[in-house]
Write a protein that holds these residues in place. Structure first.
Motif, short mmCIF file in Angstrom:
data_model
loop_
_atom_site.label_atom_id
_atom_site.label_comp_id
_atom_site.label_asym_id
_atom_site.label_seq_id
_atom_site.Cartn_x
_atom_site.Cartn_y
_atom_site.Cartn_z
N GLN A 145 26.36 69.66 11.75
CA GLN A 145 26.73 68.29 11.39
C GLN A 145 25.66 67.34 11.91
O GLN A 145 25.29 67.37 13.07
CB GLN A 145 28.08 67.95 11.99
N ARG A 146 25.20 66.49 11.02
CA ARG A 146 24.18 65.51 11.39
C ARG A 146 24.84 64.18 11.68
O ARG A 146 25.62 63.68 10.90
CB ARG A 146 23.16 65.36 10.27
N TYR A 147 24.51 63.63 12.81
CA TYR A 147 25.06 62.35 13.24
C TYR A 147 24.01 61.27 13.10
O TYR A 147 22.83 61.50 13.33
CB TYR A 147 25.51 62.41 14.70
N GLU A 148 24.46 60.09 12.72
CA GLU A 148 23.62 58.90 12.75
C GLU A 148 23.95 58.17 14.04
O GLU A 148 25.02 58.34 14.61
CB GLU A 148 23.91 57.99 11.55
N THR A 149 23.03 57.35 14.48
CA THR A 149 23.23 56.61 15.72
C THR A 149 23.30 55.12 15.43
O THR A 149 22.57 54.61 14.58
CB THR A 149 22.07 56.88 16.70
N GLN B 206 27.58 57.67 18.07
CA GLN B 206 27.13 58.58 17.03
C GLN B 206 28.26 58.70 16.01
O GLN B 206 29.43 58.75 16.38
CB GLN B 206 26.79 59.94 17.59
N PHE B 207 27.89 58.77 14.73
CA PHE B 207 28.91 58.87 13.70
C PHE B 207 28.40 59.68 12.53
O PHE B 207 27.20 59.90 12.36
CB PHE B 207 29.34 57.47 13.23
N ARG B 208 29.36 60.13 11.74
CA ARG B 208 29.07 60.80 10.48
C ARG B 208 30.18 60.44 9.51
O ARG B 208 31.31 60.13 9.91
CB ARG B 208 28.95 62.31 10.67
N LYS C 110 33.71 59.43 11.21
CA LYS C 110 34.00 60.16 12.45
C LYS C 110 33.04 59.62 13.49
O LYS C 110 31.83 59.73 13.34
CB LYS C 110 33.77 61.66 12.28
N ARG D 63 31.92 59.02 17.68
CA ARG D 63 32.04 59.46 19.07
C ARG D 63 31.09 58.65 19.94
O ARG D 63 30.01 58.28 19.51
CB ARG D 63 31.79 60.95 19.21
N GLU E 158 35.54 62.96 18.96
CA GLU E 158 35.39 62.38 17.64
C GLU E 158 36.70 61.72 17.23
O GLU E 158 37.76 62.32 17.34
CB GLU E 158 35.09 63.50 16.63
#
Length: 139
Positions: A22-26, A98-100, A107, A109, A117
Protein backbone atom coordinates in the motif's frame (compact mmCIF):
# COMPACT_ATOMS: atom_id res chain seq x y z
CA UNK A 1 4.89 -35.62 -11.19
CA UNK A 2 2.05 -35.10 -8.77
CA UNK A 3 4.42 -33.31 -6.36
CA UNK A 4 5.38 -30.79 -9.09
CA UNK A 5 1.71 -30.15 -9.87
CA UNK A 6 0.88 -29.41 -6.21
CA UNK A 7 3.95 -27.20 -5.82
CA UNK A 8 3.10 -25.25 -9.00
CA UNK A 9 -0.50 -24.75 -7.84
CA UNK A 10 0.61 -23.46 -4.45
CA UNK A 11 3.15 -21.13 -6.05
CA UNK A 12 0.57 -19.69 -8.49
CA UNK A 13 -1.94 -19.22 -5.66
CA UNK A 14 0.66 -17.36 -3.58
CA UNK A 15 1.57 -15.06 -6.50
CA UNK A 16 -2.09 -14.36 -7.27
CA UNK A 17 -2.82 -13.58 -3.63
CA UNK A 18 0.18 -11.30 -3.12
CA UNK A 19 -0.72 -7.63 -3.30
CA UNK A 20 1.35 -4.64 -4.14
CA UNK A 21 2.35 -2.81 -0.95
CA UNK A 22 0.00 0.00 0.00
CA UNK A 23 1.35 3.37 -1.01
CA UNK A 24 0.72 6.26 1.31
CA UNK A 25 0.74 9.94 0.50
CA UNK A 26 1.96 12.42 3.08
CA UNK A 27 0.25 15.60 4.19
CA UNK A 28 0.12 18.02 7.07
CA UNK A 29 -2.89 18.56 9.32
CA UNK A 30 -3.33 22.33 9.18
CA UNK A 31 -6.38 22.97 11.33
CA UNK A 32 -9.46 21.49 12.96
CA UNK A 33 -12.85 23.18 12.97
CA UNK A 34 -16.13 22.24 14.59
CA UNK A 35 -18.82 22.36 11.94
CA UNK A 36 -22.53 21.77 12.16
CA UNK A 37 -23.35 18.37 10.73
CA UNK A 38 -26.94 17.82 11.76
CA UNK A 39 -29.64 18.48 14.33
CA UNK A 40 -30.63 16.32 17.29
CA UNK A 41 -34.30 16.44 18.25
CA UNK A 42 -35.59 15.24 21.58
CA UNK A 43 -39.35 14.90 21.80
CA UNK A 44 -40.81 15.68 25.20
CA UNK A 45 -43.67 13.21 24.77
CA UNK A 46 -44.27 11.04 27.76
CA UNK A 47 -46.02 7.68 27.93
CA UNK A 48 -48.84 9.16 30.02
CA UNK A 49 -49.28 11.97 27.50
CA UNK A 50 -49.54 9.46 24.68
CA UNK A 51 -52.10 7.30 26.52
CA UNK A 52 -54.24 10.16 27.87
CA UNK A 53 -54.02 12.13 24.66
CA UNK A 54 -52.63 15.32 26.13
CA UNK A 55 -50.74 17.16 23.46
CA UNK A 56 -48.03 18.62 25.65
CA UNK A 57 -45.09 17.57 23.53
CA UNK A 58 -42.10 19.87 23.66
CA UNK A 59 -39.33 19.46 21.14
CA UNK A 60 -35.81 20.23 22.17
CA UNK A 61 -33.37 20.67 19.32
CA UNK A 62 -29.67 21.37 19.32
CA UNK A 63 -27.08 21.38 16.59
CA UNK A 64 -24.64 18.50 16.34
CA UNK A 65 -21.01 19.46 15.78
CA UNK A 66 -18.46 17.36 13.91
CA UNK A 67 -14.69 17.68 13.65
CA UNK A 68 -13.49 18.79 10.24
CA UNK A 69 -9.78 18.85 9.38
CA UNK A 70 -7.73 20.51 6.67
CA UNK A 71 -5.10 18.12 5.30
CA UNK A 72 -2.58 19.79 2.99
CA UNK A 73 -0.49 17.83 0.49
CA UNK A 74 1.92 19.10 -2.16
CA UNK A 75 -0.86 19.61 -4.71
CA UNK A 76 -4.25 19.41 -2.94
CA UNK A 77 -5.94 20.61 0.26
CA UNK A 78 -8.46 18.07 1.55
CA UNK A 79 -11.31 18.90 3.92
CA UNK A 80 -12.09 15.67 5.80
CA UNK A 81 -14.40 14.43 8.57
CA UNK A 82 -14.18 11.27 10.67
CA UNK A 83 -16.44 8.50 9.42
CA UNK A 84 -17.09 7.34 13.01
CA UNK A 85 -19.20 10.22 14.37
CA UNK A 86 -19.78 8.64 17.77
CA UNK A 87 -16.13 8.07 18.75
CA UNK A 88 -13.96 10.49 16.79
CA UNK A 89 -10.28 10.69 17.69
CA UNK A 90 -8.79 14.14 18.15
CA UNK A 91 -5.89 14.44 15.70
CA UNK A 92 -2.80 16.53 16.50
CA UNK A 93 -2.89 19.64 14.33
CA UNK A 94 0.45 20.66 12.85
CA UNK A 95 1.68 17.05 12.53
CA UNK A 96 2.35 15.00 9.44
CA UNK A 97 -0.17 12.34 8.47
CA UNK A 98 -0.07 9.53 5.96
CA UNK A 99 -3.13 8.57 3.96
CA UNK A 100 -4.38 6.49 1.08
CA UNK A 101 -7.66 6.42 -0.77
CA UNK A 102 -9.70 3.24 -0.46
CA UNK A 103 -12.87 3.21 -2.57
CA UNK A 104 -14.94 6.17 -1.32
CA UNK A 105 -13.05 6.93 1.88
CA UNK A 106 -9.66 8.10 3.03
CA UNK A 107 -7.60 5.85 5.30
CA UNK A 108 -5.51 8.15 7.50
CA UNK A 109 -2.84 7.43 10.10
CA UNK A 110 -0.72 9.70 12.26
CA UNK A 111 2.53 8.12 13.38
CA UNK A 112 2.96 10.35 16.41
CA UNK A 113 -0.53 9.47 17.67
CA UNK A 114 -0.85 5.66 17.62
CA UNK A 115 -0.18 4.70 13.97
CA UNK A 116 -3.70 3.25 13.55
CA UNK A 117 -5.54 3.63 10.26
CA UNK A 118 -8.86 5.43 10.58
CA UNK A 119 -11.59 6.10 8.02
CA UNK A 120 -12.37 9.66 6.98
CA UNK A 121 -14.86 11.12 4.52
CA UNK A 122 -13.54 13.63 2.00
CA UNK A 123 -15.85 16.66 2.11
CA UNK A 124 -13.97 18.72 -0.48
CA UNK A 125 -10.72 18.93 -2.41
CA UNK A 126 -9.09 22.20 -3.46
CA UNK A 127 -5.99 22.42 -5.67
CA UNK A 128 -3.15 24.34 -4.10
CA UNK A 129 -1.88 27.51 -5.69
CA UNK A 130 1.61 27.36 -7.15
CA UNK A 131 3.19 29.57 -4.51
CA UNK A 132 6.52 27.72 -4.84
CA UNK A 133 7.10 28.86 -8.43
CA UNK A 134 9.19 32.06 -8.71
CA UNK A 135 7.58 35.08 -10.38
CA UNK A 136 10.13 35.04 -13.23
CA UNK A 137 8.80 31.67 -14.38
CA UNK A 138 5.36 33.24 -15.04
CA UNK A 139 6.70 35.94 -17.40
Amino acid sequence: MRYKWVLTTILLAAVAHAKEPQRYETGELLQMDSVECGVDENSGKSFAGEVLGTDSAHKKTHALLCQEYLLQTDHVIYRIRPKDDKHPVLLPVGNKAQFRMDKDKMKLRVEDLDDKERDYLVVSMTPRGDSNIPEKAHK
